[in-house]
Design a protein around this motif. Structure first.
Motif, PDB file in Angstrom:
ATOM      1  N   VAL A 144     -49.398  55.614  -5.612  1.00 27.15           N
ATOM      2  CA  VAL A 144     -49.833  57.145  -5.955  1.00 27.15           C
ATOM      3  C   VAL A 144     -51.762  57.634  -5.698  1.00 27.15           C
ATOM      4  O   VAL A 144     -52.990  56.889  -5.104  1.00 27.15           O
ATOM      5  CB  VAL A 144     -49.839  56.799  -7.580  1.00 27.15           C
ATOM      6  N   LYS A 145     -51.824  58.603  -6.905  1.00 31.08           N
ATOM      7  CA  LYS A 145     -53.397  58.846  -6.158  1.00 31.08           C
ATOM      8  C   LYS A 145     -54.474  58.081  -6.885  1.00 31.08           C
ATOM      9  O   LYS A 145     -54.082  57.451  -8.075  1.00 31.08           O
ATOM     10  CB  LYS A 145     -53.511  60.290  -6.677  1.00 31.08           C
ATOM     11  N   ALA A 146     -55.723  57.828  -6.804  1.00 35.09           N
ATOM     12  CA  ALA A 146     -56.277  56.915  -7.446  1.00 35.09           C
ATOM     13  C   ALA A 146     -56.643  57.173  -9.019  1.00 35.09           C
ATOM     14  O   ALA A 146     -56.777  56.290  -9.020  1.00 35.09           O
ATOM     15  CB  ALA A 146     -57.976  57.303  -6.190  1.00 35.09           C
ATOM     16  N   TYR A 147     -56.529  58.579  -8.949  1.00 40.17           N
ATOM     17  CA  TYR A 147     -57.202  58.973 -10.614  1.00 40.17           C
ATOM     18  C   TYR A 147     -56.027  58.970 -11.127  1.00 40.17           C
ATOM     19  O   TYR A 147     -56.391  59.064 -12.487  1.00 40.17           O
ATOM     20  CB  TYR A 147     -57.181  60.239 -10.583  1.00 40.17           C
ATOM     21  N   ASP A 148     -54.470  58.508 -10.845  1.00 42.16           N
ATOM     22  CA  ASP A 148     -53.757  57.831 -11.659  1.00 42.16           C
ATOM     23  C   ASP A 148     -53.180  56.927 -11.453  1.00 42.16           C
ATOM     24  O   ASP A 148     -52.091  56.119 -12.032  1.00 42.16           O
ATOM     25  CB  ASP A 148     -51.760  58.868 -10.946  1.00 42.16           C
ATOM     26  N   THR A 149     -53.795  55.611 -11.489  1.00 47.62           N
ATOM     27  CA  THR A 149     -54.055  54.496 -11.266  1.00 47.62           C
ATOM     28  C   THR A 149     -53.855  53.654 -12.319  1.00 47.62           C
ATOM     29  O   THR A 149     -52.650  52.887 -12.279  1.00 47.62           O
ATOM     30  CB  THR A 149     -54.748  53.506 -10.341  1.00 47.62           C
ATOM     31  N   ARG A 150     -54.284  54.048 -13.104  1.00 48.34           N
ATOM     32  CA  ARG A 150     -54.262  53.359 -14.755  1.00 48.34           C
ATOM     33  C   ARG A 150     -53.018  53.748 -15.838  1.00 48.34           C
ATOM     34  O   ARG A 150     -52.426  52.487 -15.918  1.00 48.34           O
ATOM     35  CB  ARG A 150     -55.271  54.110 -15.992  1.00 48.34           C
ATOM     36  N   TRP A 151     -52.342  54.729 -15.640  1.00 45.87           N
ATOM     37  CA  TRP A 151     -51.510  54.933 -16.352  1.00 45.87           C
ATOM     38  C   TRP A 151     -50.426  54.391 -16.057  1.00 45.87           C
ATOM     39  O   TRP A 151     -49.425  53.933 -16.302  1.00 45.87           O
ATOM     40  CB  TRP A 151     -51.014  56.169 -16.889  1.00 45.87           C
ATOM     41  N   ALA A 152     -50.257  54.593 -14.296  1.00 43.73           N
ATOM     42  CA  ALA A 152     -49.414  54.542 -13.388  1.00 43.73           C
ATOM     43  C   ALA A 152     -49.260  52.570 -13.222  1.00 43.73           C
ATOM     44  O   ALA A 152     -48.441  51.509 -13.761  1.00 43.73           O
ATOM     45  CB  ALA A 152     -49.508  54.384 -12.272  1.00 43.73           C
ATOM     46  N   THR A 153     -50.081  52.426 -13.132  1.00 40.91           N
ATOM     47  CA  THR A 153     -50.510  50.686 -13.194  1.00 40.91           C
ATOM     48  C   THR A 153     -49.855  50.040 -14.977  1.00 40.91           C
ATOM     49  O   THR A 153     -48.845  49.501 -15.216  1.00 40.91           O
ATOM     50  CB  THR A 153     -51.341  50.161 -13.394  1.00 40.91           C
ATOM     51  N   GLU A 154     -50.375  50.425 -16.226  1.00 39.38           N
ATOM     52  CA  GLU A 154     -49.725  50.210 -17.358  1.00 39.38           C
ATOM     53  C   GLU A 154     -48.001  51.107 -17.545  1.00 39.38           C
ATOM     54  O   GLU A 154     -47.253  50.734 -18.004  1.00 39.38           O
ATOM     55  CB  GLU A 154     -50.685  51.363 -18.235  1.00 39.38           C
TER      56      GLU A 154
END
Length: 344
Positions: free
Chosen positions: A83-93
């Motif tokens: 995913v886009k770098a800015y989507d990393t946190r929510w995608a990981t959660e």
């Protein structure tokens, strides 16, 4: 690693889709997960079509909408985050509850996202990665990959040294999609890719131009190299070492600026076709945000933390944010304003 690990690709757009399809064709247990509803439905109905320079491949796939992750009962052993770098946190959660206790998340992304992933699932379950493929996707269920397997390149490295031996098993799987190098210094490898990205992604997008055409415009190649020089200064300040990536030989120059010149030249020669649009320009043409803060902004903030300035990258960030705020268009008429800071 298990003989037949359960694998998820979270983010199956231009890049993730073709890699996941390679895994599927190799007989691996792969689940596609994506946030574009029409794309998921198209893959379910018609499979995935991958156009490459000399061939087209069609693959039936197993695809889930994001909301269906909550219905997954058996955990995944490996999750490739694309995913886009800015989507990393929510995608990981999102994926954390269905990651096996001894599983890994592999961040096939731009930017320094490996530390964000590790902050959520732990360093012992995080593998950093570098990806170098040119791709685009405009139609649900169809991706165009401009580098076939012999040109595609990846690097992998564990964040926890105790897990480094297991990275080779993941590399073996990823070799279904291209060349893979395993490194014990993924921090430096990620920085070297960010150096290239800082030079190419947003600068060429600001002038709404394919990458090779942008590099040929008077003053642009010099400007993009200067953005890369600042990024290299940030990398070294952050403890990274100069190291070859994207398959280049170890005899490359260790001089920071000459290294930037050599690696940028290799990107333009090997990984960029005449019609290659950077991921940032594709994002803007789709009405999406680009990875401004995760690339050029990362350079600015890293150097600022060391009391150093990054005037070229700061200028790129400011113009890019104006475009996303709607106060400036992305157009080739931006070139004079873009190059102005490089002349001062």
């Amino acid at each position: 690693m298990k003989p037949n690990p359960r694998i998820a690709f979270l983010g199956t757009g231009a890049q993730g889709a073709s890699i996941a399809a390679d895994f599927t064709r190799a007989g691996l247990d792969v689940t596609f997960i994506d946030q574009w509803p029409a794309h998921v439905e198209a893959m379910r109905e018609n499979g995935l079509t991958v156009h490459m320079p000399t061939r087209t491949i069609h693959t039936p796939v197993k695809a889930l909408h994001l909301c269906e992750v909550a219905e997954v009962n058996e955990p995944f052993d490996l999750v490739f985050l694309v995913v886009k770098a800015y989507d990393t946190r929510w995608a990981t959660e999102l994926i954390k509850p269905v990651l096996a206790s001894d599983g890994f998340i592999i961040g096939l992304q731009n930017g320094m996202t490996h530390e964000q992933i590790a902050s959520i699932v732990g360093r012992d379950r995080t593998i950093g990665a570098v990806i170098q493929i040119a791709s685009n996707m405009w139609t649900p269920g169809v991706t165009t990959r401009q580098n076939d397997h012999d040109e595609s390149w990846f690097a992998l490295g564990a964040l926890d040294p105790a897990k480094q031996a297991e990275v080779e098993d993941v590399a073996t799987l990823l070799r279904h999609s291209g060349r893979v190098e395993v490194t014990d210094d993924i921090h430096s490898a990620k920085w070297m890719k960010l150096v290239v990205n800082a030079a190419e992604l947003i600068p060429s997008a600001i002038i709404d131009t394919a990458l090779n055409d942008a590099a040929r415009k008077p003053g642009m190649l010099d400007f993009m190299r200067k953005a890369g020089y600042e990024a290299m200064e940030a990398a070294l300040a952050d403890g990274a070492r100069i190291m070859p990536i994207i398959g280049m030989p170890p005899v490359m120059s260790n001089h920071p600026e000459r290294f930037v010149d050599e690696i940028f030249e290799e990107v333009l020669k090997t990984f960029s076709r005449e019609d290659t649009l950077t991921t940032s320009l594709q994002d803007w043409r789709k009405g999406r945000r680009a990875e401004i803060e995760d690339v050029n902004g990362w350079v600015v903030n890293t150097l600022a933390a060391h009391d150093k300035a990054a005037p070229i990258n700061d200028h790129v960030v400011r113009m890019a944010l104006q475009i996303e705020a709607g106060t400036r268009d992305f157009t080739d008429r931006n070139i004079d304003a873009l190059l102005q800071v490089g002349k001062s």
